[in-house]
Each structure stands twice: as C-alpha cells, then as structure tokens.
Scaffold this active site. Structure first.
Site, PDB file in Angstrom:
ATOM      1  N   PHE A   1      12.475 -17.708  39.209  1.00  0.00           N
ATOM      2  CA  PHE A   1      11.043 -18.083  38.847  1.00  0.00           C
ATOM      3  C   PHE A   1      10.758 -17.215  37.731  1.00  0.00           C
ATOM      4  CE2 PHE A   1      11.237 -19.911  43.069  1.00  0.00           C
ATOM      5  CZ  PHE A   1      11.032 -21.214  42.711  1.00  0.00           C
TER       6      PHE A   1
ATOM      7  N   GLU B   1       1.619  -5.322  57.557  1.00  0.00           N
ATOM      8  CA  GLU B   1       0.670  -5.967  58.358  1.00  0.00           C
ATOM      9  C   GLU B   1       1.161  -7.363  58.600  1.00  0.00           C
ATOM     10  OE1 GLU B   1      -3.131  -4.805  55.565  1.00  0.00           O
ATOM     11  OE2 GLU B   1      -1.971  -6.626  54.845  1.00  0.00           O
TER      12      GLU B   1
ATOM     13  N   GLU C   1     -10.037  -9.217  47.121  1.00  0.00           N
ATOM     14  CA  GLU C   1      -9.191 -10.493  47.507  1.00  0.00           C
ATOM     15  C   GLU C   1      -9.112 -10.677  48.616  1.00  0.00           C
ATOM     16  OE1 GLU C   1      -5.566  -9.529  45.624  1.00  0.00           O
ATOM     17  OE2 GLU C   1      -6.609  -9.054  43.641  1.00  0.00           O
TER      18      GLU C   1
ATOM     19  N   ASN D   1       4.741 -12.122  44.521  1.00  0.00           N
ATOM     20  CA  ASN D   1       3.467 -11.531  44.852  1.00  0.00           C
ATOM     21  C   ASN D   1       2.729 -11.438  43.744  1.00  0.00           C
ATOM     22  OD1 ASN D   1       3.609 -11.587  47.737  1.00  0.00           O
ATOM     23  ND2 ASN D   1       5.178  -9.719  47.500  1.00  0.00           N
TER      24      ASN D   1
ATOM     25  N   LYS E   1      -4.637   1.320  50.784  1.00  0.00           N
ATOM     26  CA  LYS E   1      -4.709   0.035  51.711  1.00  0.00           C
ATOM     27  C   LYS E   1      -5.229   0.637  52.983  1.00  0.00           C
ATOM     28  CE  LYS E   1      -2.085  -3.158  48.983  1.00  0.00           C
ATOM     29  NZ  LYS E   1      -2.068  -2.449  47.672  1.00  0.00           N
TER      30      LYS E   1
ATOM     31  N   GLU F   1      -7.277  -6.775  49.802  1.00  0.00           N
ATOM     32  CA  GLU F   1      -7.573  -5.387  49.202  1.00  0.00           C
ATOM     33  C   GLU F   1      -8.633  -5.369  48.217  1.00  0.00           C
ATOM     34  OE1 GLU F   1      -4.300  -4.647  46.671  1.00  0.00           O
ATOM     35  OE2 GLU F   1      -4.143  -6.516  45.591  1.00  0.00           O
TER      36      GLU F   1
END
Length: 715
Positions: free
Chosen positions: A396, A248, A323, A283, A164, A336
């Site tokens: 979830f 980030e 993305e 995510n 990354k 990314e």
C-alpha cells in the site's frame, strides 16, 4: 556549448557555497495563493502581531505557515538543509538560512543551528510546523530562555502529552475515556510477551514518545509480540531518540476520530469538531475527512467536551488535536494528544472557516480567542487525499525517489486546495517524508467533495516518481468508503491481496482502447506534415482510415478507426465509440468527449514502437498500438528470455540497510528475516520466499540501497 558549460559551472559554484557553510542567508520574496472559503476569523490588521517569525520546518507545512504570516503582515524566515537549497519554502520566505547537511539530525533536528538562525535574522517567534522539533520541550525551553516566543503550547503540555504513559494518566485525571493497557515501561521482548498475554491478544505495541504511526506494531501472538517489540523500539529510537515501548489492548475494527482543539493563555478552550482519519496504512493516515459520517451530534459533543476538559486540565494553549478510537457502539477511547498542528488541519479549516495558523500566531502573541464554542459551524464537507511519492502496489505504499520532471496541480478545478512544498523540477529524496501534496477538496455535501476529489486526482499530473494516486482514486469510488462504512482495517479488508490497480469494466476497456487508437491516428496524421513546408502543386491527402491491433493485458484486439470531420469513430468488435478530436499530443492531459460524455485521461508516454502509457481513473495502463501489418511482423521476432528472480532478495524501496542477519554459506528457511531496510524512518523486515543456501551478501549495515537492488543471493 560554451554557455551551457558556464551555466553548469555557476550552478556547481552555488552548490559549493552552500555546502561549505550553513548559516548564510538571503532575502527572497515570492507570492503564493490558496483556494479560499468562507472565514469567521478575518485578519485584524490593527491587532498587534510579531514583526518576524522563523519557520523551523520544510516542505508544504513551511509554505502553509508562510502564506498566513504574509497575509497578517508578518515577515518570514525559512530554514533549509543543503539538499533543500532550491525548495519552494525557501523562495516564498522573505529570508532563508541554510542550517546544515541533508541528514535531519544535522539540520532540521539540530537545535543549535536553528537557534543561530533565529539570532542571525532577529526573528521574534518560531513556528515549528509538525514533525521535527514541533513537540520538543528542550527546543521550547531554549527559545524561551532567549526571549523568543514559541508558536505552540507550553513545555508542560508538550511533556505531559509527549509521553504516552504520562498522557494516559493525565487523560484519566481529566475524565477522558482511556484504553486498557500496561501502565509502565516494557523492559524487553520477554517482558512484552508477558504483558501481552496478561492484557490478551491482540495488543498494540507502540513507542512511548511516538507519533505519526512510527514505532507501532500489532501483535496477535507471542512471536508477533517479540518481533513487534524489536522493530518498534528500533523505529522509535531512529525517529524520536527514545526507544521506550508500551503495550495497550488493540481494538479491532475501530474508527480513528480526532477532535481539533484551540486554547489561549487566558483559560479559554474550544473544540472545532471532528475529523475522520480511519483510512490508514502502517498506522499512517491516507485519506481524512471532516466531518465524520459516523459521529452523531451527541457523540461529537461528548468527545469535544472531554477534549476541552483535557486542555483545561493541562492549561493548554495553541492548536492541538485529541485523538480517539471509536468502536461500533460509539464508545470512544483516548489514543493520544498531538500538541501541534496536524497534517490534516485543512479539512477543519474548510468546514469551520477558521485559519488555524492565524489563531496559533495570535495565541502565541498573547491575544485571547475571539471565538466561542457556539461560533464554530459545520459547513459542507472536506476530504484530504495525501499524495505521496510511493508505490501503492507494494504494501500500500513503499517510498519512491526521483526528480519531478513534470508537475501540474489541478488548481483549475473549483473548491480544490493543494498544500504542497514542491515545484516542477523538485527532487524527492530518501532523507525526508515522501509527501508530495495534501489535495483538499470541498463540497456542500460529501458526494460533492468526493466528486471534486475524483476530478482533481484525474487531472493531477506527476511525472518522475511513482505516486499513490491510483490507490487514492480507487478508494474514493469503493462502495464501503462511499457508504461511510470504514475502519482502521479498511485497506486490509478491501484489498486483502494488496492493491492491484483499477479493475476495468468492459466499457472502461473500450474507452482506453479508443483513446489509444486516436492517439496513434493523431500521430500518424502529424507525420504527414512538415514545419515550414513550402506550397506544392502536388497535393497530399491526410490518412483517414486505420486498421490497428491494440494489446492490453496480453489481449489483442482489432480496432478500425475512421476520421470523420471533428471526430474519430473507433470500431471495436461490434461497438463503435465516437471520440471528439480535441486531443493535443503535446499536453499531458487528454480532455475530450467519448460518446458525448466528458472524459479526462493522461498521456504519460508514447514512442515510435507503438508503446503507449495512459492514465485512466488514476491507474496507468500500458498498451501496444501497431498497424495490422506491423503486428504481423512483430510476431516473427524472437522473445527476450525472462530472468529468474526466485533466488535473490531485492530491496523493495530506496533506503538504508539497518542490519543483515545472514552470512555466506548459511541455510535460510522460508520466511526467515535476512535484513532490515529503513526508509523514511520506517523499519522494513525482508524475509526469504523459499529455503536456500546463501551464495552472496551484497550489503552491510549502513549501506544506502536503491529500489530493486540485489541484497542477498542464494544458490
């Protein structure tokens, strides 16, 4: 009994053969079919192609690659671990090679074993699917050294985009918008806190070599940053063998938009429009669609051109995905690049008419793209619902394991595509991703695609594991989603207290009660009949009236049922619901008309004690249906005492214990972590709900646990 014993013995013998040695292979061929749509890149049988390819993956993506390869006239080789011996992809391929035990590092991540399979079968190329070795540069180098083509990008592209930090530098050099952050490696938790403060909370802590949502944590304060660094680095090490972490700036309420790109070895590159992937949990994507309701033509063009610019900077060839995070003002930032096929690629295939696997194989063979940017359309709308074997009522979606004793995909519905790698009888284990199927539905408009998705989810029969269809079904009818007003915070905003299941209106309740009453009545009528019954002069009359007490949500209601011709008339209070009598008790699907309106429900279970489980609009409801007299007698029965669970810590899912941070005699404060359980490579920190003294520790690091196993006990 002798025959059954012989069959079981043969099955054990077959399993022992596989367990004794990987590397044995067999020749198998089974046909497969997918929902079709318009195509702008038809197969050219006169174009040169590989004779045989090996798919270094499993499950639905292996089946997906095999499907296109067969249509191109290419023979296929499947690889499988010992627990995947009877998997669908193994049967679909022309040949299949066992590459080791269930643990991924000894099978699907074992480069040497896969290289042996390539050599043994004489495969000319390898398609990696996604995950596993799909972005492993060492694997690609070994293939190239052996003269085997990799159906994917170059080593340089994988290395450049796989890290990354490096990918961000390359993106900046290509003129791609990037997110502010720390351009270096985070040393430890203290360093992470220091960097987070300098950037300004909230921040995103994520694995440098990560992807698929693993190794990612949001930190809003110093404590979050410390915990996030620890858990993210552990997940990164477990998933990628690389625990490097970067930090980030976290953009609140962003939309996750990705651009599908396609390049060849001749310098050509195009983008195939966007996908919206904002509905996520931890995510990881849950529902994707193409195109996006938010992206206008100007933004689409700008994002697409930046994505192509990055491809050309890299000399990128094959399929890939760039993305972006997009804010409310249509500002977009590079997140990314995935140098592989994406899970959600079918929605792009539906709206563009391009078979991405076909193009990947062509490019790997050295053919130039025959498509230009102006050839790429946006036709209709496609929505992908990721059907997982997990419990949506727990954060979830926490993984569920088990064997699918009944499994029926809704392929009878037009414009439905099911990309799956399982069949009835397949087992969902703790070793691999819990995805059951990618349910992809198409329509001329977004509303049509949503409507088709709802019909498909209502008709999707899955028994043996807990699944997330209740959540998927609810999202697709929720107002913000229907209006396209979504972000990556969608789930926490719409369900702040977690998902609780379908919230029923009064009409919904009446429909469920009416169906339950009809099922009971049908069972009662059936009890008066006997198979091979001899004719008798004594005539008996089937019952046609019932007075029933039905319990739903601890509420008891009197329902009077009357059978008139080919319909049931169910009276609930002052309302009468008319149900057409076409209910088949042996079918898991109840497809009937309620007051003239077509309705689909599922009958999950029924027993002689009046308990019924019915799925309505995705959510399962448990009811008790008794005759009026039986209900009166039941009230005389003593109640079973409830178990006190306040002094124990349960495992919320099946998995492996990674660490235990308490001992017998320790006093633990409310909210303190006592252990970490890993499931499907995700680290789950378990904390105490109330202050107490540890009475027993029933597990240690490395233990495998099941759902609801008692891990820690308190006095």
């Amino acid at each position: 009994m002798g025959n059954i014993a012989a069959i079981r013995g043969a099955c054990r013998a077959l399993e022992n053969v596989c367990n004794a040695s990987y590397g044995n292979y067999r020749s198998i061929s089974v046909s497969s079919s997918y929902a079709s749509t318009f195509r702008i890149d038809p197969f050219d049988q006169n174009e040169s192609h590989f004779e045989k390819i090996l798919i270094a993956n499993r499950g639905e993506i292996a089946c997906r690659v095999i499907k296109t390869a067969k249509e191109m006239g290419i023979k296929t080789v499947a690889v499988y671990s010992m627990v995947d011996n009877n998997a669908r992809h193994v049967h679909l391929a022309d040949e299949a090679v066992c590459i080791g035990p269930a643990v991924t590092r000894e099978s699907y991540l074992n480069i040497d074993h896969i290289m042996e399979a390539v050599t043994k079968t004489g495969a000319q190329a390898v398609h990696p699917g996604y995950g596993f070795l799909s972005e492993n540069a060492v694997f690609v180098e070994k293939l190239e050294a052996a003269g085997i083509s990799f159906i994917g990008p170059s080593v340089e592209s994988i290395n450049g985009m796989g890290d990354k930090l490096e990918s961000k530098r390359l993106a900046q050099a290509a003129g791609v918008n990037t997110i502010p952050g720390f351009d270096g490696i985070v040393k430890d938790a203290d360093h992470c806190v220091q960097i987070s403060k300098s950037i300004g909370y909230p921040v995103m802590i994520k694995a440098s070599a990560g992807g698929g949502g693993k190794g990612m944590r949001i930190a809003r304060n110093d404590d979050d940053a410390r915990d996030g660094f620890r858990l993210a680095s552990q997940e990164a090490a477990a998933s990628f063998g690389d625990d490097r972490i970067l930090v980030e700036k976290f953009i609140d309420k962003p939309r996750h938009i990705e651009i599908q790109v396609l390049g060849d070895k001749h310098g050509n590159a195009i983008y195939l429009n966007e996908r919206e992937c904002s509905i996520q949990r931890r995510n990881q994507k849950v529902i994707e669609e193409a195109p996006s309701t938010f992206v206008d033509e100007e933004t689409r063009k700008a994002m697409g051109e930046q994505a192509v610019s990055l491809c050309k900077r890299l000399g990128y060839y094959s399929a890939g995905t760039v993305e972006f995070l997009v804010d409310s003002q249509h500002n977009f930032y590079f997140l990314e690049m995935n140098t592989r096929l994406q899970v959600e690629h079918p929605v792009t295939e539906y709206i563009t008419g391009v078979d991405l696997v076909h193009q990947m194989i062509r490019v790997a063979k050295g053919h130039p793209l025959l498509l230009t940017q102006k050839d790429i359309p946006i036709k209709g709308w496609a929505i992908e619902s990721r059907v997982y074997s997990e419990d949506p009522y727990k954060n979830f979606g926490l993984p569920s394991i088990g064997r699918l004793y009944k499994y029926i995909e809704p392929l009878h519905i037009p414009n439905v595509r099911c990309d799956s790698g399982i069949d009835e009888g397949s087992e969902i284990s703790i070793y691999y991703d819990p995805m059951i199927c990618k349910l992809v539905c198409y329509g001329n408009t977004r509303n049509e695609a949503i409507d088709t998705s709802l019909k498909a989810l209502d008709s999707y029969v899955i028994r043996g594991v807990t699944h997330n269809i209740p959540l998927l079904r609810d999202i697709l009818t929720e107002k913000k989603f229907v209006n396209g007003n979504i972000s990556t915070n969608y789930l926490s905003e719409v369900y702040p207290d977690g998902f609780k299941g379908r919230q029923l209106s009064n009409t919904d309740k009446q429909h469920i009660l009416a169906i339950a009453a009809c099922v009971y009545s049908k069972m009662d009528i059936r009890s008066y009949k006997f198979l091979n019954e001899r004719p008798s002069t004594a005539k008996h009359k089937d019952p046609s009236n019932w007075a029933l007490i039905i319990s739903l949500f601890d509420e008891e209601l009197l329902c009077n049922v009357k059978k008139v011709g080919n319909e049931f008339r169910v009276q609930i209070k002052t309302d009468t619901i008319v149900v057409e009598d076409n209910i088949n008790l042996s079918s898991p699907l109840i497809q009937t008309n309620i007051s003239g309106k077509p309705t689909v429900m599922q009958l999950v279970s029924k027993n002689a004690y009046g308990k019924l489980q019915i799925v309505y609009q995705g959510t399962m409801f448990t009811l008790t249906v008794l005759s009026d007299n039986a209900s009166k007698f039941l009230k005389m029965m003593p109640e079973k005492p409830k178990v006190d669970v306040s002094k124990v810590v349960f495992s919320p899912m099946p998995g492996m214990v990674k660490s235990v941070s308490c001992e017998v005699g320790d006093t633990i404060a409310e909210g303190q972590e006592v252990c970490v359980v890993e499931a499907m490579k995700m680290q789950n920190s378990l904390v105490v709900g109330a202050t107490g003294k540890v009475k027993a520790v029933n597990v240690k690091a490395g233990d495998t646990v099941g759902e609801d196993d008692v891990l820690i006990e308190f006095e």
